[in-house]
Write a protein that holds these residues in place. Structure first.
Motif, short mmCIF file in Angstrom:
data_model
loop_
_atom_site.label_atom_id
_atom_site.label_comp_id
_atom_site.label_asym_id
_atom_site.label_seq_id
_atom_site.Cartn_x
_atom_site.Cartn_y
_atom_site.Cartn_z
N TRP A 361 0.83 -1.21 0.00
CA TRP A 361 0.00 0.00 0.00
C TRP A 361 0.86 1.25 0.00
O TRP A 361 0.49 2.27 -0.57
N GLU A 362 2.03 1.18 0.61
CA GLU A 362 2.92 2.34 0.54
C GLU A 362 3.43 2.53 -0.89
O GLU A 362 3.62 3.65 -1.36
N ASN A 363 3.65 1.42 -1.58
CA ASN A 363 4.04 1.52 -2.97
C ASN A 363 2.90 2.07 -3.83
O ASN A 363 3.14 2.66 -4.87
N ARG A 364 1.68 1.84 -3.39
CA ARG A 364 0.53 2.42 -4.09
C ARG A 364 0.58 3.95 -4.00
O ARG A 364 0.21 4.67 -4.92
N VAL A 365 1.07 4.45 -2.87
CA VAL A 365 1.13 5.90 -2.65
C VAL A 365 2.23 6.53 -3.52
O VAL A 365 2.09 7.66 -3.99
N PRO A 373 -6.58 8.83 -3.85
CA PRO A 373 -6.87 8.55 -2.45
C PRO A 373 -5.62 8.39 -1.58
O PRO A 373 -5.76 7.95 -0.44
N SER A 374 -4.46 8.74 -2.10
CA SER A 374 -3.24 8.52 -1.31
C SER A 374 -3.11 9.52 -0.18
O SER A 374 -2.58 9.21 0.87
N SER A 375 -3.58 10.72 -0.41
CA SER A 375 -3.38 11.72 0.63
C SER A 375 -4.57 12.65 0.72
O SER A 375 -5.38 12.75 -0.19
N LYS A 376 -4.61 13.31 1.87
CA LYS A 376 -5.65 14.30 2.15
C LYS A 376 -4.92 15.49 2.70
O LYS A 376 -4.33 15.39 3.77
N MET A 378 -2.06 17.64 3.70
CA MET A 378 -0.64 17.33 3.89
C MET A 378 -0.43 15.93 4.47
O MET A 378 0.70 15.52 4.69
N LEU A 379 -1.52 15.21 4.74
CA LEU A 379 -1.38 13.91 5.39
C LEU A 379 -1.60 12.77 4.40
O LEU A 379 -2.36 12.88 3.45
N ILE A 380 -0.92 11.68 4.67
CA ILE A 380 -1.15 10.45 3.92
C ILE A 380 -2.46 9.84 4.43
O ILE A 380 -2.64 9.72 5.63
N ASP A 381 -3.33 9.49 3.52
CA ASP A 381 -4.61 8.89 3.92
C ASP A 381 -4.44 7.37 3.90
O ASP A 381 -4.70 6.72 2.89
#
Lengths: 518, 370
Positions: A361-365, A373-376, A378-381
């Motif tokens: 899932w981190e590789n998805r980001v 959908p990886s982030s919202k 400044m935060l990683i979702d």
């Protein structure tokens, strides 16, 4: 070196190396299978094939870096399944790597004796032996010169001298001409002929067909992990070799009816990239890709494909115009270009595509850090990223126990499917696919081809770079050929023959030129 | 992998490493003719109340130093310069704190900010050299450590107050210092108020690294720089920002001690300032695998060993207390080795699990077909 026979007659001498049925598997990939090679003593034997064809794995097996899972190797008629390079050196095999392994701040003498101090010490005896070898083969090296003062060609001769000094009779050269200018190539070939005269056997690995035809006595061609043919330089043309290298069977990944529209999505104009020394890596590249179109780039490896991709991605600073869906990308960095809708399947997934020690899932980001959908903000979702990873795993058939598995643990094909799934996420406009099926198993290959076709049907523009002509012909709506950083010809994949592409790829003006489409 | 197994695997490495380190240290003690049993009896005895206070205070400073180093390490940046960064920052912080330009709390806050900014600027120098000129941060941070020492010495000599043979910054006003917390008898001393900085910094580190986009970019760059570039990370910018952050945290390292209310006064001087925390922090970060909780264990362990070593003399154990430095060094080595061994083993375990998981439903080895 008492065993050497001066000027041995290759026809009667016993074979130096015989490889039979060698197979090497890595998790999920078969790097070599059913490899058969016979290298006659006292010859220059060329091993050719595109990158990823399995040449380097075979080489590593011969040199004892890796062990074969199956098959037999005999060197000088004795069984030789080496477990380390030390064994290989003892058996008289020496290897010259593409990337030199020399200490710049040491002299030629010191570099040569390093690790072989036992042979002739480190003093005058060693110096005399180096002089003798250098004179015998016309290397023209001074044992007391610092390596940092030597040019590339001379450094390579030091590397060859190193293996000769260790008593090698069989010398493996990995793409020795890749770093040389033409004059240096001629000098190297003179040296190799000298070595052959004195009874050495040389295994010459390359994908430059001209050079292979100029120097080799025998040629073995590898493709997709196995040896697919043998040839003699006198009786084979460059085209035939190119065909054997890249495959000429009927294209299997056939495209359906055209989905090409008139809307230009990617417009590249006058793209030029110059390296530190002022040489052109890319020169005035002009290309356009329409909505729903796959543009294939054919070319022998190292003619500017990687530079073209990295320039479009913004990873290299090239001059010229890049416009994506009417948006000027000049001066935009890689992140902005990705946000503008470029998906990127890199040529080397371990180098450019994955964090091997991170979870799936981190590789998805990765590459989507700034987007839903990886982030919202400044935060990683994490929750959404995990959920979307499950979607990719299901939709792209990534075989994994869970999204929390580390990317390293997956097979090459499954890693690649994850990358394809990721890069198709977030509604890309342009998909850059560099060798998308390199080093993956056939199952994953078919799946990835399907996904590219789907992308095209959904109106993506696809820039496809591949060394596999089947793949190019089967997937592309148009094919253009890149040679020495320039686009040199455009072909219609429905009518083009591998021979025509081969000619254009090798700059084959000696034989009939590629037929340009109107 | 279930939780028990995970915890088990996580504990195997440090426990094995500590046992190995004890064995090696014992061998060293025997080799120099000392009594290993007495040594460990004293070292492993339960600390006195004043020692517990001391350990806590020292651990807080080591923890901040470890965090500072870890920020760089997570990005493959070897910031060896925490030592110089916290020295310069402590000096500037002490000067600002000594000015008493406002109410006590305001002055203290301003001094903390000044120290962080100074540390950040000092750390940004090697970062800028790296991204513009390609200078290795290892070399430049080490050289800046020396420069930091000379610079502060020079400034103290020319602008400091003279006390005996030493020079110092203007002492803090009483209302700028904090009394701390006395868990035992007053004679046993107080746990410094600003040890709280360590807790806050640790929590912030965890949050930024694991939850934010910035933290993701930082970790991605550390794991695979070329992949980070391809994903759109501006690595040069990341180098400057993360070095500056590392320096800012380094700026906090000595502040718990500076701001604590002491019998004499609080100031920066050659004899008052505690050196060496920056270098120790590198070892602590390594021990803690650059993870906030791990670094806490490392910091407590190092502080524990240093403080306990003080008892060796009282108990007349015939071993130099410097042997503790040997023990600390050996622990770092064994821990690094043990983690490497365990992570390779875990990798293989994972690969085997995957093969097993994937072989059950249908196609076992589609790869062979090609």
């Amino acid at each position: 070196m008492a065993t050497l026979v001066k000027g041995a007659d290759p026809s009667t001498a016993p074979d130096a190396v015989v490889v039979r049925g060698v197979t090497k598997r890595f998790p999920g990939v078969v790097a070599n299978h059913d490899v058969d090679i016979t290298i006659r003593r006292g010859t220059v034997h060329a091993l050719i094939g595109e990158n990823g064809a399995g040449k380097s794995t075979l080489m590593k097996i011969l040199y004892g870096v890796q062990r074969a899972d199956e098959g037999s190797i005999t060197v000088n008629q004795t069984d030789a399944n080496f477990s380390s390079p030390t064994d290989a050196i003892k058996a008289g095999i020496g290897m010259v790597f593409q990337h030199f392994m020399l200490a710049d701040n040491l002299t030629v003498l010191e570099n040569v004796v390093l690790g072989a101090e036992g042979r002739h010490g480190i003093g005058d005896k060693a110096r005399a032996e180096i002089r003798r070898l250098s004179d015998a083969y016309g290397f023209n090296l001074d044992p007391d010169q610092l390596v940092e003062q030597l040019g590339v060609g001379q450094r390579q001769r030091v590397e060859i001298l190193k293996v000769l000094y260790r008593g090698a009779e069989i010398i493996i050269l990995d793409e020795p001409t890749a770093v040389l200018v033409p004059q240096e190539v001629d000098a190297l070939f003179d040296n190799l002929r000298g070595l052959r005269e004195s009874g050495h056997t040389i295994l010459f690995i390359s994908h430059k067909l001209d050079e292979v035809l100029a120097i080799a006595d025998d040629i073995t061609v590898m493709r997709r992990g196995t040896t697919v043919g043998e040839a003699k330089p006198g009786t084979v043309t460059k085209h035939q070799l190119a065909e054997m290298m890249v495959g000429s069977e009927l294209p299997s990944p056939e495209t359906e009816e055209s989905t090409v529209t008139t809307q230009v999505l990617l417009d590249v104009a006058d793209l030029t990239l110059v390296d530190d020394r002022g040489r052109h890596l890319l020169k005035d590249i002009d290309l356009t890709i329409h909505k729903g179109e796959v543009l294939g780039i054919a070319g022998v490896e190292g003619n500017g494909q990687a530079e073209l991709v990295e320039s479009v991605m913004g990873m290299r600073k090239a001059t010229g115009k890049v416009t994506l869906a009417d948006r000027n990308l000049a001066g935009r960095d890689t992140r902005e270009r990705r946000e503008a809708g470029i998906g990127f399947i890199p040529e080397d997934r371990h180098r450019h595509g994955l964090l091997l020690d991170a979870t799936l899932w981190e590789n998805r980001v990765l590459g989507h850090q700034t987007r839903s959908p990886s982030s919202k903000g400044m935060l990683i979702d994490q929750r959404a990223a995990r959920a979307d990873t499950d979607r990719i795993i299901a939709a792209f058939d990534v075989r994994t126990p869970s999204r929390e598995t580390h990317a390293r643990a997956l097979s090459g094909g499954n890693q690649q499917k994850l990358i394809v799934g990721r890069e198709m996420s977030g509604d890309p406009v342009l998909l850059i696919a560099a060798h998308p099926t390199r080093g993956v198993d056939v199952g994953a290959q078919a799946a990835i081809w399907d996904h590219i076709k789907t992308a095209r049907r959904n109106g993506l523009a696809v820039l496809l770079i591949s060394a596999d002509l089947d793949e190019l012909i089967g997937l592309s709506d148009r094919i253009t050929v890149i040679l020495r950083g320039e686009l040199v010809g455009e072909f219609d994949p429905r009518t083009v023959t591998p021979q025509q592409l081969g000619a254009a790829m090798t700059g084959g003006r000696d034989e009939q030129a590629g037929e340009e489409t109107q | 992998m279930n939780i028990m197994k995970k915890v088990g695997i996580a504990l195997v490495a440090p426990v094995a490493a500590l046992l190995a380190a004890m064995a090696i240290t014992s061998a060293v003690i025997i080799a120099v003719g000392g009594p290993p049993v007495d040594f460990w009896r004293v070292m492993l005895s339960w600390p006195e109340a004043d020692e517990i206070v001391n350990i806590t205070n020292q651990a807080s400073m080591l923890y901040l130093s470890g965090l500072a180093a870890a920020i760089g390490f997570r990005m493959n940046l070897f910031n060896i310069g925490v030592e110089g960064q916290y020295r310069v920052a402590s000096y500037v912080g002490a000067i600002v704190a000594g000015t008493a330009i406002g109410p006590g709390l305001f002055t203290a806050g301003l001094a903390i900010v000044a120290a962080m900014v100074t540390g950040a600027v000092w750390a940004a120098i090697p970062a800028l050299l790296k991204v513009t000129r390609g200078v290795s941060e290892v070399i430049s941070t080490i050289m800046l450590n020396a420069i930091a020492g000379f610079l502060v010495g020079y400034l103290l000599l020319n602008y400091g107050q003279e006390i005996g043979n030493d020079r110092r910054t203007t002492p803090l006003e009483a209302d700028t210092t904090f009394t701390g917390w006395t868990p035992f008898e007053p004679a046993d001393g107080a746990i410094w108020t600003l040890t709280i900085l360590a807790v806050l910094a640790g929590a912030a580190f965890w949050f930024v690294i694991n939850r934010t986009r910035f933290g993701f970019d930082l970790r991605a760059t550390g794991m695979n720089e070329s992949a980070a570039v391809a994903s759109g990370v501006n690595v040069k910018r990341m180098v400057v920002i993360s070095m500056a952050l590392s320096g800012a945290v380094a700026g906090l390292v000595w502040l718990p001690e500076l701001f604590h209310e002491s019998r004499t006064a609080s100031f920066y001087s050659g004899s008052q300032f505690q050196t060496g925390l920056g270098f120790a922090g590198i070892a602590v970060a390594l021990l803690g695998r650059n993870q906030p909780v791990g670094i806490a264990f490392g910091a407590v362990l190092f502080a524990f060993l240093s403080v306990q070593a003080g008892d060796l003399e009282f108990e007349h154990v015939d071993v130099s207390k410097d042997i503790v430095l040997v023990a600390q060094g050996v622990i770092v080595l064994t821990i690094v080795i043990a983690y490497e061994v365990v992570s390779r083993w875990r990798e293989r375990l994972e690969q085997r699990q995957i093969q097993r998981a994937l072989q059950r439903p249908g196609t076992p080895e589609e790869a062979v077909a090609s």
